[in-house]
Design a protein around this motif. Sequence first.
Motif, mmCIF file in Angstrom:
data_model
loop_
_atom_site.group_PDB
_atom_site.id
_atom_site.type_symbol
_atom_site.label_atom_id
_atom_site.label_comp_id
_atom_site.label_asym_id
_atom_site.label_seq_id
_atom_site.Cartn_x
_atom_site.Cartn_y
_atom_site.Cartn_z
ATOM 1 N N GLN A 85 -11.237 4.139 -3.501
ATOM 2 C CA GLN A 85 -11.569 4.514 -2.127
ATOM 3 C C GLN A 85 -10.953 3.532 -1.138
ATOM 4 O OE1 GLN A 85 -13.940 3.247 0.364
ATOM 5 N NE2 GLN A 85 -14.135 1.294 -0.716
ATOM 6 N N SER A 86 -10.839 2.278 -1.535
ATOM 7 C CA SER A 86 -10.253 1.279 -0.644
ATOM 8 C C SER A 86 -8.745 1.503 -0.486
ATOM 9 C CB SER A 86 -10.520 -0.130 -1.180
ATOM 10 O OG SER A 86 -10.158 -1.110 -0.227
ATOM 11 N N VAL A 87 -8.068 1.840 -1.579
ATOM 12 C CA VAL A 87 -6.633 2.128 -1.499
ATOM 13 C C VAL A 87 -6.403 3.353 -0.621
ATOM 14 C CG1 VAL A 87 -4.585 2.813 -2.802
ATOM 15 C CG2 VAL A 87 -6.097 1.063 -3.720
ATOM 16 N N ALA A 88 -7.264 4.350 -0.759
ATOM 17 C CA ALA A 88 -7.134 5.560 0.051
ATOM 18 C C ALA A 88 -7.307 5.252 1.532
ATOM 19 C CB ALA A 88 -8.159 6.603 -0.392
ATOM 20 N N MET A 131 -19.417 7.225 3.381
ATOM 21 C CA MET A 131 -18.348 6.865 4.308
ATOM 22 C C MET A 131 -17.093 7.679 4.029
ATOM 23 S SD MET A 131 -19.512 4.672 6.452
ATOM 24 C CE MET A 131 -18.010 3.962 7.145
ATOM 25 N N ASN A 132 -16.797 7.920 2.758
ATOM 26 C CA ASN A 132 -15.635 8.734 2.409
ATOM 27 C C ASN A 132 -15.833 10.190 2.814
ATOM 28 O OD1 ASN A 132 -13.234 7.551 0.603
ATOM 29 N ND2 ASN A 132 -15.053 6.310 0.314
ATOM 30 N N LEU A 133 -17.062 10.687 2.704
ATOM 31 C CA LEU A 133 -17.344 12.044 3.171
ATOM 32 C C LEU A 133 -17.096 12.156 4.673
ATOM 33 C CD1 LEU A 133 -20.622 13.030 1.269
ATOM 34 C CD2 LEU A 133 -18.332 13.975 0.934
ATOM 35 N N ARG A 134 -17.510 11.146 5.401
ATOM 36 C CA ARG A 134 -17.290 11.146 6.847
ATOM 37 C C ARG A 134 -15.801 11.113 7.178
ATOM 38 N NH1 ARG A 134 -19.419 6.359 10.749
ATOM 39 N NH2 ARG A 134 -17.642 5.318 9.771
ATOM 40 N N MET A 135 -15.036 10.289 6.433
ATOM 41 C CA MET A 135 -13.595 10.218 6.681
ATOM 42 C C MET A 135 -12.907 11.527 6.306
ATOM 43 S SD MET A 135 -12.498 6.288 5.722
ATOM 44 C CE MET A 135 -13.479 6.106 4.244
ATOM 45 N N LYS A 166 -2.512 17.258 4.770
ATOM 46 C CA LYS A 166 -3.908 17.089 5.176
ATOM 47 C C LYS A 166 -4.860 17.544 4.082
ATOM 48 C CE LYS A 166 -5.809 19.785 8.327
ATOM 49 N NZ LYS A 166 -6.208 20.337 9.654
ATOM 50 N N SER A 167 -4.548 18.658 3.446
ATOM 51 C CA SER A 167 -5.433 19.184 2.409
ATOM 52 C C SER A 167 -5.558 18.217 1.238
ATOM 53 C CB SER A 167 -4.926 20.539 1.911
ATOM 54 O OG SER A 167 -3.627 20.417 1.342
ATOM 55 N N MET A 168 -4.457 17.539 0.889
ATOM 56 C CA MET A 168 -4.497 16.589 -0.204
ATOM 57 C C MET A 168 -5.314 15.356 0.165
ATOM 58 S SD MET A 168 -2.999 17.677 -2.921
ATOM 59 C CE MET A 168 -2.576 16.217 -3.850
ATOM 60 N N VAL A 169 -5.169 14.906 1.406
ATOM 61 C CA VAL A 169 -5.932 13.741 1.859
ATOM 62 C C VAL A 169 -7.427 14.051 1.838
ATOM 63 C CG1 VAL A 169 -6.435 12.245 3.830
ATOM 64 C CG2 VAL A 169 -4.067 12.811 3.262
ATOM 65 N N VAL A 170 -7.791 15.209 2.371
ATOM 66 C CA VAL A 170 -9.203 15.599 2.400
ATOM 67 C C VAL A 170 -9.739 15.752 0.983
ATOM 68 C CG1 VAL A 170 -10.815 17.419 3.061
ATOM 69 C CG2 VAL A 170 -9.003 16.721 4.646
ATOM 70 N N ARG A 218 -10.317 12.366 -0.594
ATOM 71 C CA ARG A 218 -11.523 11.753 -0.048
ATOM 72 C C ARG A 218 -12.781 12.364 -0.672
ATOM 73 N NH1 ARG A 218 -10.830 6.993 2.489
ATOM 74 N NH2 ARG A 218 -9.176 7.072 4.038
ATOM 75 N N LEU A 219 -12.796 13.684 -0.799
ATOM 76 C CA LEU A 219 -13.961 14.360 -1.353
ATOM 77 C C LEU A 219 -14.186 13.984 -2.809
ATOM 78 C CD1 LEU A 219 -13.573 17.921 0.215
ATOM 79 C CD2 LEU A 219 -15.240 16.161 0.830
ATOM 80 N N VAL A 220 -13.104 13.882 -3.569
ATOM 81 C CA VAL A 220 -13.223 13.503 -4.984
ATOM 82 C C VAL A 220 -13.777 12.093 -5.103
ATOM 83 C CG1 VAL A 220 -11.929 12.974 -7.078
ATOM 84 C CG2 VAL A 220 -11.444 15.078 -5.817
ATOM 85 N N ILE A 221 -13.211 11.164 -4.314
ATOM 86 C CA ILE A 221 -13.661 9.772 -4.365
ATOM 87 C C ILE A 221 -15.120 9.668 -3.930
ATOM 88 C CG2 ILE A 221 -13.355 7.490 -3.340
ATOM 89 C CD1 ILE A 221 -10.337 8.146 -3.180
ATOM 90 N N ALA A 222 -15.492 10.407 -2.875
ATOM 91 C CA ALA A 222 -16.877 10.388 -2.408
ATOM 92 C C ALA A 222 -17.821 10.911 -3.485
ATOM 93 C CB ALA A 222 -17.006 11.237 -1.137
#
Length: 210
Positions: free
Chosen positions: A29-32, A89-93, A186-190, A193-197
């Motif tokens: 999550q930090s690298v992301a 926090m990752n869900l929010r991002m 954008k879809s990959m970034v989201v 984030r969702l996977v990490i969260a």
Amino acid sequence: MEQASILTYLAVVAMMVLTPGPNLAVILQSVAARGWRGGFGNLFGIAAAFYFHALCSVIGLTLVLRQAPALFTAVKALGAAYLIYLGAMNLRMAWRAAGRESAAAPTAAATHSTKGALFEGFMTNALNPKVGLFYLAIFPQYIDPNESVYAKSLLLVTIHASFAFGWYALLIVGFDRYRRRMGTSKSMVVAARLVIATVLIGLGLKVLIT
């Protein structure tokens, strides 16, 4: 330490490090969020926490935790809550990224800033009492009564920290390259984030119920 003992200890340490857990989830999550600098900030914090746990084990603090179920549970709960917080926090991002026209990789400021990464890594590992109990259980098997407990414990924790540092460093570099490649989508970034969260929150809940 004899060669056979070193190999045995390395095998035990390898199984512990290679098993996905809170440390890996926090690094990803930090690298992301920050890029490779954030990941390495986490990694230095995680490594420092290994020595913290080793020190606690040597002076007996971990034994106190082991014999005080309520205190042990409290430390576990704090660690779990911290993981769930990072997941939230990752869900929010992810939510913010989904609302932008472009969810490219983190901005230059976010990428180069590692503020808090060291603390995140340290707290994630330090609040995992299982690491200290691992040292409490494994160290006596590799320390001869005639040896210095502190010197031998330092050697053992350094082997563990070095193996973990090397493995996580490879993952940080690899994941950062992947992040850069998918940064314009954008879809990959989201999705990332969702996977990490999900992983962070799932780990936090698992810690709470185990």
